[in-house]
Motif scaffolding. Sequence first.
Motif: not given
Length: 485
Positions: A279, A281-282, A321, A337-338
């Motif tokens: 994940e 992105q988080s 991701g 989105r990364l």
Amino acid sequence: MVDIEKLRAAYPDTTVYKDPNIVAIFKAASIPSFLRDWILKRKAESDGRIHDAEALRKYIYEIIPRRDNFLELKDEARSDGCTKKFLAKIEIQFNVKSDEYTFAIPDLGLGHNETLIEDYVWERIKEDVVKTSGGWGLVQLGYRSPGGESPRGCFTLLEYKNFCPYIIDLEAYREARCQFTTEEWIDVVLGAIDYNPAGYEDWIQKHTVLTRLLPFIEPRLNLVELAPKGTGKSYLFGRVGKYGWLVSGGTLTRAKMFGDINGKSPGLIASNDFVALDEIQSINFHDPSEMQGGLKAYMESGEITVGKNRIIGGAGVILLGNIPQTEMDETRDMFQRLPKVFHESALLDRFHGFIRGRDIPRMSENLKINGWALNTEYFSEIMHLLRQSAETLIYRHVVEKMVDYPPEADTRDTEAILRLCTAYLKLLFPHVTEPHNIDRLEFKRYCLRPAVQMRTVIRHQLQKIDPLEYGGKNVAAYTLREAQK
């Protein structure tokens, strides 16, 4: 499909019966697959099955304590001087200020500030823990009361034994592989990681799932997988083997990733086979520019300087991701989105390949193994052993003898493709140690062509992120060499 009788005859001591109902018990207890199969092997009856599910639950509860009953263990250590042995994953570090080794058991909430490994114990167990800074094993705790030269009370580590219930013989493993066709072997490996081969539509789906295993078997292999949710990324990288590390969300520091500045606590890259950033992105980075620079240095050469310390690692770096199916388009920028750390072309170029998550179906009940399969714990040990330098040289030699490319081919493309081919060869054709031992068309289909495709996606993304530097620069033609007579 796999001939079960042939599988059990080829690997008589390293197959287990994987019943979905029994597997569900382990899943509910959040027990990794490699640990589950170790327990199954110990508790199964003569027919390979577990018939008393309640007895199994009781055993799991006893051998793997939970955080909510850890107070009982603490009391046992304090009152009786030691606990019974139990399975746990420990982390070990050296405290410079106190000149002591300490340990933590995160799953139980036991931290370094309340533990100690006494010198006489350290000398006995260090061979099992020094290379990995801990890991899963059989643990026994003790307790040292405050007083005298001990200003603080603390829990002590009395015993630690890294478990491995099998004699791992690579030659026997290779010899047994010869009994299967490539299609059969792909199904064997799928079963080893708990998937039902019959649940997949075609060999491409199967092959793409197995591509996730390449960092398990090849050192310093850096991959990116962007895929829709629910395809099993976290499960495979976090639960299949005990030699990798899955980072999920939160903040990641340079010290955690690469090591502290005094060189006493090795980072994740020095003590694991791979580090998967799930994940992505988080995940937050304490110092994004510092992390970006560290990743570039490490992914290029396998080493990094932190302070005055030179840290060498063998771990691959994996980015995982989730992106919508509609954005799975290699002709567009899929990295938008990364985190910005990964928007630099110089860093992206150091990733060897891209796993096409769109080719992996969402997890469903018909994809779960039900029956005899290769033991996950055993298979993860095999993959770990095949990462050794001597083994890697054998398979890399085969690949270099078989793959041809023009002299103007980009060096990073070439290294990426050869490294991916080597990993595929180890995974799918472990018995092939000479070029003449493999069908050339099978090598092209299962190793070379997928490797080129994986690198090509990275190249396309580089063109989108940095058109001035990479625009118009495509992957060269990588083909089979003429067969040597």
